[in-house]
Design an enzyme around this catalytic site. Structure first.
Site, PDB file in Angstrom:
ATOM      1  N   TYR A  56       0.822  -1.339   0.088  1.00 27.07           N
ATOM      2  CA  TYR A  56      -0.010  -0.131   0.076  1.00 27.07           C
ATOM      3  C   TYR A  56       0.755   1.324  -0.017  1.00 27.07           C
ATOM      4  O   TYR A  56       0.458   2.039  -0.593  1.00 27.07           O
ATOM      5  CB  TYR A  56      -0.989   0.018   1.068  1.00 27.07           C
ATOM      6  N   ARG A  59       1.509   1.859  -3.780  1.00 26.87           N
ATOM      7  CA  ARG A  59       0.373   2.494  -4.243  1.00 26.87           C
ATOM      8  C   ARG A  59       0.023   3.852  -4.062  1.00 26.87           C
ATOM      9  O   ARG A  59      -0.304   4.794  -4.891  1.00 26.87           O
ATOM     10  CB  ARG A  59      -0.834   1.390  -4.030  1.00 26.87           C
ATOM     11  N   GLN A  96     -15.255   3.054  -6.431  1.00 25.21           N
ATOM     12  CA  GLN A  96     -14.704   1.878  -5.481  1.00 25.21           C
ATOM     13  C   GLN A  96     -13.148   2.267  -5.555  1.00 25.21           C
ATOM     14  O   GLN A  96     -12.458   1.613  -5.102  1.00 25.21           O
ATOM     15  CB  GLN A  96     -14.918   0.515  -6.654  1.00 25.21           C
ATOM     16  N   ASP A  99      -7.928   5.983  -5.336  1.00 18.84           N
ATOM     17  CA  ASP A  99      -7.360   6.997  -5.760  1.00 18.84           C
ATOM     18  C   ASP A  99      -7.972   8.408  -5.385  1.00 18.84           C
ATOM     19  O   ASP A  99      -9.073   8.307  -5.025  1.00 18.84           O
ATOM     20  CB  ASP A  99      -6.798   7.021  -7.036  1.00 18.84           C
ATOM     21  N   HIS A 114     -14.758   1.966  -1.054  1.00 14.26           N
ATOM     22  CA  HIS A 114     -13.876   1.027  -0.720  1.00 14.26           C
ATOM     23  C   HIS A 114     -12.521   1.682  -0.051  1.00 14.26           C
ATOM     24  O   HIS A 114     -11.466   1.392   0.080  1.00 14.26           O
ATOM     25  CB  HIS A 114     -13.171   0.298  -1.827  1.00 14.26           C
ATOM     26  N   CYS A 141       0.074   7.117  15.636  1.00 17.59           N
ATOM     27  CA  CYS A 141      -1.172   7.596  15.188  1.00 17.59           C
ATOM     28  C   CYS A 141      -1.071   9.154  15.883  1.00 17.59           C
ATOM     29  O   CYS A 141      -0.652   9.397  17.086  1.00 17.59           O
ATOM     30  CB  CYS A 141      -2.269   7.078  15.920  1.00 17.59           C
ATOM     31  N   GLY A 180     -16.354   1.912 -16.084  1.00 20.79           N
ATOM     32  CA  GLY A 180     -15.081   1.336 -15.798  1.00 20.79           C
ATOM     33  C   GLY A 180     -14.794   0.167 -14.845  1.00 20.79           C
ATOM     34  O   GLY A 180     -13.839   0.271 -13.938  1.00 20.79           O
ATOM     35  N   THR A 181     -15.765  -0.689 -14.475  1.00 21.54           N
ATOM     36  CA  THR A 181     -15.951  -1.377 -13.448  1.00 21.54           C
ATOM     37  C   THR A 181     -16.210  -2.923 -14.101  1.00 21.54           C
ATOM     38  O   THR A 181     -17.039  -2.875 -15.069  1.00 21.54           O
ATOM     39  CB  THR A 181     -16.630  -1.269 -12.210  1.00 21.54           C
TER      40      THR A 181
END
Ligand code: APR
Length: 237
Positions: A56, A59, A96, A99, A114, A141, A180-181
């Site tokens: 992640y 990404r 979903q 970004d 998501h 945190c 686009g899914t």
């Protein structure tokens, strides 16, 4: 199609593909290089947090180098202009995608079902924070100081965010558009069925026929940067 008033738009990885962000399925898709169970489940995080955080972090870093494309920008224009154009109609973009290209394209009403790459969630105090850096070194945190931050991403086996708001928006809408899914992941893949049951018009814009294509009254095929601006232009005409 009849002229709609309220519109719910579902977007998936295909809308960001031409911005250089990998889709999940199909040739070269993200899941081709990683097994879903290795990186996108709560079990994977418990078993091998470093692998998951590294994935992640990469990404999160990558999306910050990408730019919104003509499809994001067209939807943002629709979002901003639709109320005036339709006499008070509303647009909700349910994405979903994790970004932030809808927002950077200028869209205002975006719901990330998501989760988001640029958000982290503390497992100790439950607070969420905007986050652009890495998590691999286990930073504390900002609220409670515990090293318990995880990506604010909905993993397989977890419940997507704000489902009540999405179903309420569908119940108040006249048109459901999917862009686009692949229609492979529920509950998003089931929205078209709900929309049909509620009597909405349904339109699919995708590069190829998706798994749910048969449920849509109309399907237009092509790259998002071409067919989304064309559709928005038609609607705002
Ligand atoms: N323009 C339009 N559509 C495109 C383009 C493009 N340029 N490129 C690819 N597509 C289409 C593909 O044909 C495919 O149908 O986008 C779809 C992408 O499908 P997926 O990769 O399965 O992405 P998505 O449907 O968003 O995945 C849903 O799966 O793993 C999870 O949580 C992840 O949110 C994701 C969910």
């Amino acid at each position: 199609m009849r002229r709609p008033r309220n519109i719910v738009i579902l977007t998936g990885a295909g809308i960001s593909a031409e911005s250089g962000i990998d889709t999940f399925r199909g040739a070269g898709g993200l899941w081709e290089n990683h097994r879903v169970e290795d990186v996108a489940t709560p079990d994977a995080f418990a078993r091998d947090p470093e692998l998951v955080l590294r994935f992640y972090d990469m990404r999160r870093e990558a999306i910050q180098t990408r730019e919104p494309n003509a499809a994001h920008i067209a939807l943002a224009r629709l979002d901003r202009e639709w109320a005036a154009r339709s006499g008070g109609g509303e647009v909700l973009i349910v994405t979903q995608n994790v970004d932030d290209l809808h927002e950077r394209g200028g869209a205002l009403n975006v719901l990330h079902m998501h989760g988001e790459h640029l958000s982290v969630w503390c497992g100790a105090c439950d607070e969420r924070h905007r986050w652009v850096g890495a998590l691999l070194h286990r930073p504390p945190c900002p609220a409670c100081g515990e090293a318990a931050l995880r990506p604010d991403i909905v993993w397989f086996g977890e419940v997507p965010y704000r489902m009540d708001d999405i179903y309420q928006a569908l119940a108040a809408a006249d048109l459901f558009v999917s862009i686009g899914t692949s229609g492979a992941v529920y509950p998003a893949a089931g929205f078209v069925r709900t929309a049909r049951e509620l009597g909405l018009q349904t339109l699919e814009l995708n590069l190829e026929r998706s798994q749910g294509s048969a449920w849509f009254e109309e399907t237009r095929l092509g790259p998002a940067t071409q067919i989304v601006p064309e559709w928005v232009e038609e609607l705002l005409r």
